[in-house]
Design a protein around this motif. Structure first.
Motif, PDB file in Angstrom:
ATOM      1  N   GLU A 414       0.829  -1.214   0.000  1.00  0.00           N
ATOM      2  CA  GLU A 414       0.000   0.000   0.000  1.00  0.00           C
ATOM      3  C   GLU A 414       0.859   1.258   0.000  1.00  0.00           C
ATOM      4  O   GLU A 414       0.541   2.245  -0.669  1.00  0.00           O
ATOM      5  N   ILE A 415       1.952   1.214   0.758  1.00  0.00           N
ATOM      6  CA  ILE A 415       2.862   2.373   0.774  1.00  0.00           C
ATOM      7  C   ILE A 415       3.477   2.577  -0.612  1.00  0.00           C
ATOM      8  O   ILE A 415       3.507   3.687  -1.147  1.00  0.00           O
ATOM      9  N   ALA A 416       3.943   1.461  -1.209  1.00  0.00           N
ATOM     10  CA  ALA A 416       4.620   1.564  -2.509  1.00  0.00           C
ATOM     11  C   ALA A 416       3.661   2.051  -3.592  1.00  0.00           C
ATOM     12  O   ALA A 416       4.035   2.875  -4.431  1.00  0.00           O
ATOM     13  N   GLU A 418       1.111   3.973  -3.215  1.00  0.00           N
ATOM     14  CA  GLU A 418       0.878   5.408  -2.980  1.00  0.00           C
ATOM     15  C   GLU A 418       2.049   6.252  -3.496  1.00  0.00           C
ATOM     16  O   GLU A 418       1.859   7.242  -4.202  1.00  0.00           O
ATOM     17  N   LEU A 419       3.270   5.841  -3.157  1.00  0.00           N
ATOM     18  CA  LEU A 419       4.438   6.654  -3.524  1.00  0.00           C
ATOM     19  C   LEU A 419       4.759   6.526  -5.013  1.00  0.00           C
ATOM     20  O   LEU A 419       5.138   7.504  -5.653  1.00  0.00           O
TER      21      LEU A 419
ATOM     22  N   GLU B  87      -3.076  10.272   3.239  1.00  0.00           N
ATOM     23  CA  GLU B  87      -2.583   8.938   2.878  1.00  0.00           C
ATOM     24  C   GLU B  87      -1.185   9.011   2.272  1.00  0.00           C
ATOM     25  O   GLU B  87      -0.350   8.146   2.499  1.00  0.00           O
ATOM     26  N   ARG B  88      -0.932  10.128   1.540  1.00  0.00           N
ATOM     27  CA  ARG B  88       0.398  10.257   0.952  1.00  0.00           C
ATOM     28  C   ARG B  88       1.414  10.620   2.031  1.00  0.00           C
ATOM     29  O   ARG B  88       2.528  10.125   2.032  1.00  0.00           O
ATOM     30  N   ALA B  91       2.215   7.521   3.969  1.00  0.00           N
ATOM     31  CA  ALA B  91       3.050   6.601   3.184  1.00  0.00           C
ATOM     32  C   ALA B  91       4.496   7.071   3.205  1.00  0.00           C
ATOM     33  O   ALA B  91       5.429   6.279   3.395  1.00  0.00           O
ATOM     34  N   LEU B  92       4.690   8.383   3.032  1.00  0.00           N
ATOM     35  CA  LEU B  92       6.046   8.929   3.006  1.00  0.00           C
ATOM     36  C   LEU B  92       6.711   8.761   4.375  1.00  0.00           C
ATOM     37  O   LEU B  92       7.888   8.390   4.474  1.00  0.00           O
TER      38      LEU B  92
END
Lengths: 438, 438
Positions: A414-416, A418-419, B87-88, B91-92
């Motif tokens: 999910e993090i990947a 998003e980024l 959300e961004r 994530a960061l």
């Protein structure tokens, strides 16, 4: 020509500018050398042994017609060691043993086994440390042959676990240096070839029918060798390209001035561009060292080189106190730093940038050059601000290890996604997205 | 244009030659770029801010008249972070936290505290590890802005203990990237300047009235930035100059072919010179991945770049078994290696050369690019044979420590006198000799 060393004081208004002038050293790029080297390298890359043999006949005046004639068998290095006068053999062995012992400590301290750890999702991360497969050691030949350089370059590679250590050493007119071959026998060198110059660097970088290609080339050489190493960097790794050697002595005034004068000479005798600087808070002491220099210099066989080096690049700096001396040392970031003082460790704690730190009046730089144990290949020209002595770590490299668990692929995915979306890299996002549970 | 990936088999007689052709990549040296860069660097060195401002007005079309206008205050980076969609931002932050955690482990494993030990004569030897004082991080600007690159370059420096981390990022036409500034706020960056190109590299290497000089410059950039970094190397340290990015996937045939196809795309989408290679002992599986590629490619927004990259530099290699796959991987020494197989650790143990190893089918490279923790700055073009991922160790350096006791000066002095005499260095011999008891 009489010696004339520059005298500076931190109280003079233009001190910083004067110091900058003392340190200034512009390496001149010689285009003619670059052109020759580019041609030699291309020739060796394309024609292998044929080119190497031709250059060796031309530059070293060897009558060789096959690649095999360039190799010195291991037995010949062993024989060279056995043939040395006993006191010299014992000295070389003692130096090799101490260098090996120090570098074995260094290997341990480097976390050679890497690490792994596992997070709460079961994802494990780590780092694997492996030695290079093969290394080439360049050793200058001819008159200035330095067996200590063989020990200092080959032993760290051997300790790191490099399985193939290929030494190249030119033998102009067929002259082989027994001490250099003996040092190879003590250092774990696996093969020796009598080639030098840019052609040797080319052979090690690209490989020929006879000489194997290696992964990294280290060791000192002349301007042609240095230019060749710069050019093959990327195809293989290289060590730093060294500038002129330097010593900075900080003395509180308690060391015999003759000792310090001779330490300054030991750097200056290398070549005219070598740099010797003495810093002291004791102005009278600086005068006493000056007097020692004038007294001892006429007794030195290399007095001409020493005189030129001290006069053109040497300096004595009078400071207000030892703290200021350490500040200046950090600015200079010297290759060799002698702290010739009472309680030297106290001052060493203030030093952030130096290749090697020699503590106390008994620690002359010469002891470190040959046999104390630490490496004598050190960062020059202020590069100790960002680089290290040659060491075991130069012959190891690391690989990252990532093993993401199915659960971890959800969190990380999910993090990947998003980024990657933020960076506009769709395939990255979808590659992570495919591992997400629907 | 339809995609056409080269198919190789280790059983074909010219396999080694074919593989060499696949891997061949010649970086073209562009003399016009070199000339421009040399002039820009000289101008910045001589004229400082004035030159930097002039180039920034010309190339980035910024109307700036003082150096101070080039700086982005810390508060603005903090504000950028706060302004991100939640959300961004999360994530960061999660990525930054994981990258920091991994690199803290790396610091511990590196023996950051150095070592000392004392021999039987009372001589002590050691190694001191210190962080660099200051580092410059180059971050590309404009459309392709990569906040992950800020994290990966700045966090290891911050973890190493570098006290000044100066980020430069061009802002063409004044366009600032909020994600990049937010990443700076999370990574320990201490100052940010809106300059780019060779002028930014020159400013970091030589310093200007506004921009401080640093000890090392890291981070990706275009051909001008790369040429400038090569030229200032020596004045400052630099990281590796990266070639095109590469992935090698070894798959035993047990991973969903769509997943592997997308992993190959995730490399190929970077640029046309990026390289994606798949190796498998299962010929039918290679065909299934080929089918997945043809099925998925039309759905990709960057399909043109991916098609060109896969057709010109991609390959599928059929091998006899997984052992052979690992041998080929060691020859290729890939930047990224996915081992998409059952029991991946078993095969990883056979790997000696790779930048980062991704184990198991859930570990897509994209997870490592953004957030798994290990660095995404990795050695390209087979340089994993001799170099490592960017790490904490790139922002630390070592100094040797030698403190010879009076007794040690006798033992070591005799060795040094003997060897210095053998090398013809009289001052070295006498410097050691003066410390010998008469």
């Amino acid at each position: 020509m009489t010696v004339q060393i520059r005298k500076l004081s931190t109280t003079q208004p233009d001190f910083q500018k004067q110091l900058t002038n003392v340190l200034a050293f512009e390496e001149k790029e010689d285009e003619s050398i670059n052109t020759v080297v580019a041609n030699v390298l291309a020739d060796v890359k394309n024609n292998g042994d044929k080119a190497v043999l031709e250059y060796t006949r031309r530059f070293d005046r060897l009558s060789v017609s096959t690649g095999a004639e360039l190799e010195i068998p291991e037995a010949e290095c062993e024989a060279a060691l056995a043939s040395l006068a006993p006191e010299r053999r014992l000295a070389l062995q003692a130096a090799a043993n101490r260098v090996r012992k120090y570098h074995e400590r260094q290997k341990l301290s480097c976390g050679s086994d890497g690490f792994t750890f596992t997070d709460e999702d079961g994802t494990s991360l780590g780092q694997k440390v492996t030695p290079l497969d093969s290394v080439g050691i360049y050793v200058p030949g001819g008159k200035a042959a330095y067996p200590s350089s063989v020990l200092m370059n080959a032993i760290p590679a051997n300790v790191a676990g490099v399985s193939e250590i290929v030494m190249v050493v030119p033998t102009p007119d067929g002259a082989r240096n027994e001490l250099v071959l003996a040092a190879a026998a003590l250092s774990g060198v696996t093969r020796v070839f009598t080639v030098g110059g840019a052609q040797a660097v080319g052979a090690l970088a690209y490989g020929t029918e006879t000489i194997p290609s290696v992964d990294k080339i280290v060791g000192p050489g002349n301007a042609y060798v240095a230019a060749a190493k710069r050019r093959v960097f990327g195809t293989v790794g290289i060590d730093m390209i060294a500038g002129p050697s330097e010593i900075l002595v900080i003395c509180d005034g308690t060391t015999d001035p003759d000792w310090v004068a001779m330490d300054l000479f030991s750097q200056a005798e290398h070549d005219e561009m070598a740099q010797s600087i003495l810093i002291s808070p004791d102005a009278a002491y600086l005068d006493r060292v000056d007097a020692s220099i004038r007294k001892l210099l006429p007794t030195m066989s290399r007095r001409e080189i020493i005189t030129k080096s001290l006069s053109s690049r040497g300096a004595m700096i009078h400071v207000q106190n030892m703290e200021e001396a350490c500040e200046i040392a950090n600015r200079i970031a010297p290759e060799h730093l002698e702290i010739s003082a009472e309680n030297p460790q106290h001052w060493a704690n203030l030093i952030r940038h130096a290749g090697s730190i020699f503590l106390g009046r008994f620690t002359s730089e010469a002891l470190g050059d040959y046999c104390a144990g630490p490496n004598h290949v050190l960062p020059t020209s202020r590069t100790a601000r960002f680089s290290s002595p040659l060491g075991v770590y130069d012959f190891q490299k690391r690989s990252s290890l990532i093993c993401v668990s199915e659960k971890g692929a959800q969190t990380l995915g999910e993090i990947a996604v998003e980024l990657a979306t933020g960076e506009g890299l769709e395939a990255h996002a979808r590659s992570a997205g495919l591992r997400l549970q629907k």
